[in-house]
Design an enzyme around this catalytic site. Structure first.
Site, PDB file in Angstrom:
ATOM      1  N   LYS A 110      36.992  40.374  50.604  1.00  0.00           N
ATOM      2  CA  LYS A 110      36.142  39.639  51.052  1.00  0.00           C
ATOM      3  C   LYS A 110      35.745  38.716  50.374  1.00  0.00           C
ATOM      4  O   LYS A 110      36.116  38.579  49.091  1.00  0.00           O
ATOM      5  CB  LYS A 110      34.975  40.434  51.489  1.00  0.00           C
ATOM      6  CG  LYS A 110      34.248  41.530  50.356  1.00  0.00           C
ATOM      7  CD  LYS A 110      34.019  40.760  48.971  1.00  0.00           C
ATOM      8  CE  LYS A 110      33.089  39.904  48.742  1.00  0.00           C
ATOM      9  NZ  LYS A 110      33.038  39.172  47.367  1.00  0.00           N
ATOM     10  N   TYR A 158      27.327  40.283  51.168  1.00  0.00           N
ATOM     11  CA  TYR A 158      26.961  41.818  51.407  1.00  0.00           C
ATOM     12  C   TYR A 158      25.430  42.035  52.199  1.00  0.00           C
ATOM     13  O   TYR A 158      25.408  42.978  52.743  1.00  0.00           O
ATOM     14  CB  TYR A 158      26.607  42.487  49.722  1.00  0.00           C
ATOM     15  CG  TYR A 158      28.093  42.657  49.196  1.00  0.00           C
ATOM     16  CD1 TYR A 158      28.876  43.997  49.320  1.00  0.00           C
ATOM     17  CD2 TYR A 158      28.810  41.797  48.361  1.00  0.00           C
ATOM     18  CE1 TYR A 158      29.861  44.116  48.847  1.00  0.00           C
ATOM     19  CE2 TYR A 158      29.918  41.824  47.687  1.00  0.00           C
ATOM     20  CZ  TYR A 158      30.628  43.033  47.960  1.00  0.00           C
ATOM     21  OH  TYR A 158      31.854  43.376  47.385  1.00  0.00           O
TER      22      TYR A 158
HETATM   23  P1  NAD Z   1      39.147  37.082  38.960  1.00  0.00           P
HETATM   24  O1  NAD Z   1      39.170  35.527  38.725  1.00  0.00           O
HETATM   25  O2  NAD Z   1      39.070  38.124  38.404  1.00  0.00           O
HETATM   26  O3  NAD Z   1      40.905  37.334  39.883  1.00  0.00           O
HETATM   27  C1  NAD Z   1      41.385  36.282  40.613  1.00  0.00           C
HETATM   28  C2  NAD Z   1      42.854  36.386  40.338  1.00  0.00           C
HETATM   29  O4  NAD Z   1      43.647  35.290  41.192  1.00  0.00           O
HETATM   30  C3  NAD Z   1      43.646  36.036  38.932  1.00  0.00           C
HETATM   31  O5  NAD Z   1      44.398  37.148  38.575  1.00  0.00           O
HETATM   32  C4  NAD Z   1      44.093  34.740  38.801  1.00  0.00           C
HETATM   33  O6  NAD Z   1      45.155  34.598  38.013  1.00  0.00           O
HETATM   34  C5  NAD Z   1      44.644  34.753  40.471  1.00  0.00           C
HETATM   35  N1  NAD Z   1      44.648  33.462  40.981  1.00  0.00           N
HETATM   36  C6  NAD Z   1      45.901  33.165  41.765  1.00  0.00           C
HETATM   37  N2  NAD Z   1      45.724  31.766  41.971  1.00  0.00           N
HETATM   38  C7  NAD Z   1      44.826  31.209  41.329  1.00  0.00           C
HETATM   39  C8  NAD Z   1      44.184  29.967  41.433  1.00  0.00           C
HETATM   40  N3  NAD Z   1      44.682  28.976  42.066  1.00  0.00           N
HETATM   41  N4  NAD Z   1      43.142  29.720  40.671  1.00  0.00           N
HETATM   42  C9  NAD Z   1      42.385  30.813  40.155  1.00  0.00           C
HETATM   43  N5  NAD Z   1      42.948  31.972  39.898  1.00  0.00           N
HETATM   44  C10 NAD Z   1      44.158  32.414  40.858  1.00  0.00           C
HETATM   45  O7  NAD Z   1      38.448  37.311  40.527  1.00  0.00           O
HETATM   46  P2  NAD Z   1      38.015  38.485  41.241  1.00  0.00           P
HETATM   47  O8  NAD Z   1      36.807  39.046  40.890  1.00  0.00           O
HETATM   48  O9  NAD Z   1      39.207  39.780  40.994  1.00  0.00           O
HETATM   49  O10 NAD Z   1      38.074  38.259  42.686  1.00  0.00           O
HETATM   50  C11 NAD Z   1      39.243  38.086  43.677  1.00  0.00           C
HETATM   51  C12 NAD Z   1      38.791  38.274  45.060  1.00  0.00           C
HETATM   52  O11 NAD Z   1      38.536  39.621  45.038  1.00  0.00           O
HETATM   53  C13 NAD Z   1      37.744  37.409  45.692  1.00  0.00           C
HETATM   54  O12 NAD Z   1      38.111  37.311  46.831  1.00  0.00           O
HETATM   55  C14 NAD Z   1      36.731  38.281  45.511  1.00  0.00           C
HETATM   56  O13 NAD Z   1      35.615  37.832  46.521  1.00  0.00           O
HETATM   57  C15 NAD Z   1      37.168  39.705  45.673  1.00  0.00           C
HETATM   58  N6  NAD Z   1      36.463  40.509  45.137  1.00  0.00           N
HETATM   59  C16 NAD Z   1      35.908  41.874  45.853  1.00  0.00           C
HETATM   60  C17 NAD Z   1      35.026  42.603  45.033  1.00  0.00           C
HETATM   61  C18 NAD Z   1      34.638  43.835  46.068  1.00  0.00           C
HETATM   62  O14 NAD Z   1      33.786  44.562  45.281  1.00  0.00           O
HETATM   63  N7  NAD Z   1      34.979  44.155  47.179  1.00  0.00           N
HETATM   64  C19 NAD Z   1      34.518  42.485  43.727  1.00  0.00           C
HETATM   65  C20 NAD Z   1      35.127  41.378  43.111  1.00  0.00           C
HETATM   66  C21 NAD Z   1      36.104  40.509  43.695  1.00  0.00           C
END
Ligand code: NAD
Length: 400
Positions: A165, A250
């Site tokens: 999401k 949420y």
């Molecule tokens: P994060 O920044 O920790 O991870 C993002 C990942 O994407 C990194 O590994 C990064 O290297 C990669 N990536 C690929 N292309 C990129 C670019 N152009 N710029 C930046 N990063 C790039 O983020 P996250 O917290 O893991 O979030 C990722 C996704 O997961 C989002 O869509 C977020 O909404 C979702 N999320 C959901 C929950 C949940 O509880 N369901 C919790 C956290 C995040």
């Protein structure tokens, strides 16, 4: 594994406890639970054991006991610290491949999870996953604006898709993702994990059973204090928007699953300090109100400068409150149903919310059912998010 310092967990008060492994669910009653009996029954009852004839192409035809294989795409915080450790408790799902733009991450996590080099992909080589029969599902966990392209590529490679999401950064992108998966004959599910979380399941059950009478109000607040101004969440091209896309969703999703209705009108008001370096491109606070066809209403908070995570749903006969409500762990519930307000422990669920979410898609594939949170669910939220932004921008009620 240590959680990297300086990273912003979207639900910061739910960082793993000191000394506990990042993946350890410290909620009582949910650790060390063996195979899900409910899930096992569903699995058998829904036809897996009956044979391969009803199964979708490429799935389980030859190996009825096989767990479906997930490729995790995007090795950031949520993927590596929250999701990947949870395959250990899955019955129908296993981690078989990794996709990342960073070779060091592929090596580190590949070695940690025993993923051979043949099953590690860069974003450039990702399309070769079409030739990997071990991968049934691609789980897209990248910044939001990349969800569409990776979902489309995964579907084109003949893989089912789990997508985080918000499903995408526009309703149009959501529609394109749904169309791509439909064209490929593959399933699409959105990572709305709270639908698999015990307290949330209990709240929905109480409402649907009529314990509160008809729902009249939902009040829900979701926010956290965002840190590093350079992170992708504050870059509109990658995030699609501010707190609403990330954490306010949420509040929106909970208002919909608690009422079980779709809003007919939306109001919204934004408060963003544009001199704050974090909020040059995206909003901080955007609070919104929803009106449902029954006359029920929802008051929703979405914030990047306040820590909150709760809801209360109320009807003429009482209320149910969860605080925190949609966190990774630590949910706490109170109800007022005729007598004085009292804590309530929900019926235990056989799996933690993350493993249950992963297994749900596998079970849907194995039994050819639609996920309870498919692409249409993500699309509904994005349509509403667009209406909320419009209501705030134009300062008026948007009728839907
Ligand atoms: P994060 O920044 O920790 O991870 C993002 C990942 O994407 C990194 O590994 C990064 O290297 C990669 N990536 C690929 N292309 C990129 C670019 N152009 N710029 C930046 N990063 C790039 O983020 P996250 O917290 O893991 O979030 C990722 C996704 O997961 C989002 O869509 C977020 O909404 C979702 N999320 C959901 C929950 C949940 O509880 N369901 C919790 C956290 C995040």
């Amino acid at each position: 594994m240590r959680v990297r310092r300086g990273r912003q967990d979207p639900i910061p008060h739910l960082q793993p406890r000191r000394g506990a492994p990042a993946h350890q669910d410290v909620r009582p009653g949910l650790t060390g639970v063996p195979m899900s009996e409910i899930s096992k029954r569903t699995f058998l009852a829904t036809g897996l054991a009956a044979g391969a004839a009803t199964l979708p192409l490429g799935v389980m035809a030859a190996e009825p006991g096989r767990k479906l294989g997930y490729a995790i795409l995007g090795l950031g915080y949520y993927a590596t610290q929250i999701i990947m450790p949870r395959f250990a408790e899955c019955e129908h799902s296993r981690l078989v491949a990794l996709v990342s733009g960073t070779p060091e991450k592929l090596k580190t996590f590949g070695e940690q999870y025993g993923i051979p080099e043949s099953h590690r992909y860069s974003y450039e080589t990702f399309d070769r996953i079409v030739d990997n029969p071990d991968v049934d599902i691609v789980y897209v966990i990248t910044p939001n604006s990349l969800h569409r392209t990776f979902t489309e590529r995964a579907a084109k490679a003949g893989k089912h898709v789990m997508c985080e999401k918000p499903m995408a950064t526009s309703a149009a992108d959501c529609q394109a993702m749904i169309a791509a998966c439909k064209k490929a004959g593959r399933k699409l599910m959105i990572g709305y994990r709270s639908r698999f979380q015990a307290h949330n399941i209990e709240a929905i059950k109480l409402v649907r059973e009529g314990a509160l009478g008809p729902v009249r109000t939902v009040v829900t607040d979701h926010g956290f204090t965002i840190g590093d101004p350079k992170q992708w969440r504050l870059n509109k091209a990658l995030s699609g928007g501010g707190s609403l896309m990330d954490i306010g969703i949420y509040s929106l999703n909970a208002a919909r699953y608690l009422t079980g209705e779709e809003p007919v009108a939306v109001n919204a008001m934004e408060s963003t300090d544009r001199s704050d370096i974090r909020f040059k491109e995206v909003e901080d606070i955007i609070n919104f109100q929803l009106l449902f066809p029954s006359g029920a209403t929802a008051n929703c908070v979405s914030a990047y400068s306040a820590n909150c995570n709760r809801y209360r749903v109320t009807g003429p006969k009482g209320w149910v409150e969860i605080d925190p409500a949609t966190s990774y762990r630590g949910q706490s519930m109170r109800v007022q149903l005729g007598g004085p307000p009292a804590p309530r422990e929900p019926a235990p669920q056989p799996k933690n919310q993350f493993s249950a979410q992963l297994d749900h898609l596998s079970e849907c594939i194995l039994t050819n059912q639609e996920p309870i949170v498919g692409g249409e669910e993500g699309l509904k939220d994005l349509r509403l998010i667009e209406a909320i932004y419009r209501a705030a921008r134009e300062g008026r009620t948007i009728r839907l």
